[in-house]
Structures are given as C-alpha cells and as structure tokens.
Design an enzyme around this catalytic site. Structure first.
Site, PDB file in Angstrom:
ATOM      1  CG  ASP A 127      -1.369 -15.357   0.027  1.00 11.27           C
ATOM      2  OD1 ASP A 127      -2.031 -15.784   1.235  1.00 11.27           O
ATOM      3  OD2 ASP A 127      -0.442 -14.844   0.111  1.00 11.27           O
ATOM      4  CG  ASP A 178     -10.090  -4.356   4.103  1.00 12.57           C
ATOM      5  OD1 ASP A 178      -9.205  -3.516   4.409  1.00 12.57           O
ATOM      6  OD2 ASP A 178      -9.905  -5.261   4.463  1.00 12.57           O
ATOM      7  NE  ARG A 200     -14.993  -8.224   7.863  1.00 14.51           N
ATOM      8  CZ  ARG A 200     -15.112  -9.702   7.941  1.00 14.51           C
ATOM      9  NH1 ARG A 200     -16.728 -10.117   7.461  1.00 14.51           N
ATOM     10  NH2 ARG A 200     -14.724 -10.732   8.088  1.00 14.51           N
ATOM     11  CG  ASP A 229       5.217  -5.118   3.538  1.00 10.27           C
ATOM     12  OD1 ASP A 229       4.558  -4.875   2.304  1.00 10.27           O
ATOM     13  OD2 ASP A 229       5.583  -5.352   4.472  1.00 10.27           O
ATOM     14  CG  ASN A 252       2.972  -2.165  -3.354  1.00 11.58           C
ATOM     15  OD1 ASN A 252       3.676  -0.715  -3.431  1.00 11.58           O
ATOM     16  ND2 ASN A 252       3.961  -2.595  -3.119  1.00 11.58           N
TER      17      ASN A 252
END
Length: 279
Positions: free
Chosen positions: A112, A207, A141, A90, A94
């Site tokens: 999602d 991000d 942003r 995790d 990725n």
C-alpha cells in the site's frame, strides 16, 4: 523432501485484458487511499483488490470513499472493479490467496505504500506479457553461496546494494511485481504447508516463498524492470535491526524444505528505451 512439481498446463493460458492490482494493506488507510487513487488512474488497470487482514472490517465510509475515488480517477470508460478481500486473521499468506471471478491473467502485487507511475507499470506489463510464466518486478534481490558445513550449503540473501555491487539478481519482491494468477492457486494449495506455517509463525518472508515457488515451477529467473518507484510510507520491517539475519534464515530454511535451490540468477534487466536518450 525434494518438492519439485511442475505445472506447465496451469500457467499456459494467454494473457487477457489488462492487469489486476492486488494491494496488501495493514492499518494505513491514508496510504491505501493514495494507492487506490493512483492505480485507478492507470488505463490498463482492470480491477483493484485490497487484501484486508485486520480484525475489524473496513468501515462503510472507507468503502464508499474508495469506490467513489476509483470511479472518479479512472481515465477510461471502463471503470475498474474494486473490492476488499476480507480475511479473518492477520497472516502474510493472505496476500496470495486465489481470487474468484478474475478477468485478467496478470496480477500486479503491490504494497500500500508503493506507487509505480502508470507509464512504468504499463511497460512492465508488456515485459510480463512476453514472459507470462515468470515474475516481473521492480525490486530485485539476490542470493549467493556463502559456504558449506557438514555437507550442507549455506546461502546469503542480498539486498539492493548487493545487487548493485554484483550486477546480478535472482528474485524480485512481491511488493511491486507481476505474476500469473495461477501462482495464487499454486501458493495456496500446492506449496508445502510447512512453508505456509513458517510464514505464519515468523510473520515474514512470504515474498521469498513466492519467488522460490515461481523459480521452482519455471526453472527460470525473474525479470527486473528498471524504473523509478515511489515509497510513500515510513520505513517498514526492512529497516528493523536483525532484518538481514531473518531473511538469511528464511532463505536457508525454505531451501531445506524444498530439498533443492530453485533460484536462477541473471544479469538481464528490462529498460524502456523511450525513457532514455541513449542506447
């Protein structure tokens, strides 16, 4: 360290075909089913890749269900390719791993729980085609200089209300954004490993890292596409206490690692005039 590479040759190929939808998911199969079904119905979707980072692989039932729904929901004779991209751990890095055998230059990165209407998505794709080196997205942003201490500039990270109030932005978040597929390679293999390690440790801010990478490569701002998007899940990490403080820290720590501030501010936004009754 002043990392400031430029790779013009690596992002100069023209756009091919439609776009590849890259969905990041985590233990929300009901939302994933809705998301895959929706993006399969968009006529410009060439492929759908699901970034899977859970310990257990997706069940055969889930895979079969999603393949069936992609085939059923597609509105074109050409059915989108569908695939899970499996990861052993995790890790938020990725979501930006390179993908083999892609047929498109355009990647639409989306969470999602985010649904962008097909017509809005297709308009954003045309905007991206006009500027394929930059990042084109729906969630703007901003940053601003908050002060200087001991010769070091300190910046603040601004959310939606800051963008609304100031009328400017310098980032669009990868929860709903187009970028060139070459940035997957640059993020994974050329961006300093110290930034990868930071994202892994903090479980946040991948991000921001991608926004900085693209701005650092292009010396240009992103493009915000004005359009309604629907968030179908519950509130994420942005609703947690201390989220703004963590984002501020990420931004400044990344800038320190870069040795420069690559973000470029702009007040330009793309609006589909066909959806407005006035100019």
């Amino acid at each position: 360290m002043g990392w400031n590479p430029h790779f013009p040759s690596s992002v100069s190929s023209p756009s091919r075909g439609g776009y590849t939808v890259l969905i990041n998911t985590w233990k929300r199969n009901s939302l994933l089913k809705q998301s895959v079904a929706h993006y399969a119905s968009c006529s410009m979707t060439d492929a759908i890749h699901v970034v899977w980072s859970e310990i257990d692989p997706p069940s055969e039932n889930l895979k079969a269900f999603l393949r069936k729904i992609v085939s059923r929901k597609s509105q074109t004779a050409h059915k989108p390719n569908f695939r899970f991209d499996l990861n052993k751990e995790d890790n938020l890095n990725n979501r930006f791993k390179p993908i083999e055998d892609l047929r498109t230059d355009a990647i639409f990165s989306v969470d999602d729980d985010v649904i962008v209407p097909c017509s809005t998505l297709d308009f954003a794709f045309t905007v991206w085609q006009s500027a394929p080196f930059t990042m084109v997205g729906f969630v703007p942003r901003m940053h601003w200089l908050a002060g200087v201490k001991n010769g070091i500039m300190y910046y603040k990270y601004g959310g939606w209300w800051s963008v609304w109030w100031m009328g400017t932005y310098s980032m669009v978040l990868s929860k709903a954004a187009f970028f060139h597929r070459k940035y997957l390679d640059l993020y994974t293999y050329h961006m300093p490993s110290s930034i990868h390690d930071y994202v892994t440790r903090e479980r946040n801010c991948e991000d921001i890292a991608m926004s900085l990478l693209i701005a650092n490569t292009t010396d240009a701002p992103p493009i915000w596409v004005k359009g309604k998007i629907n968030e179908i899940g519950s509130s994420g990490i942005s609703s947690l206490n201390g989220h703004s403080d963590r984002r501020n820290k990420c931004l400044n720590d990344f800038i320190s690692l870069y040795g420069t501030m690559p973000l470029v501010s702009t007040n330009v936004k793309a609006v589909d005039a066909r959806q407005k009754w006035f100019w």
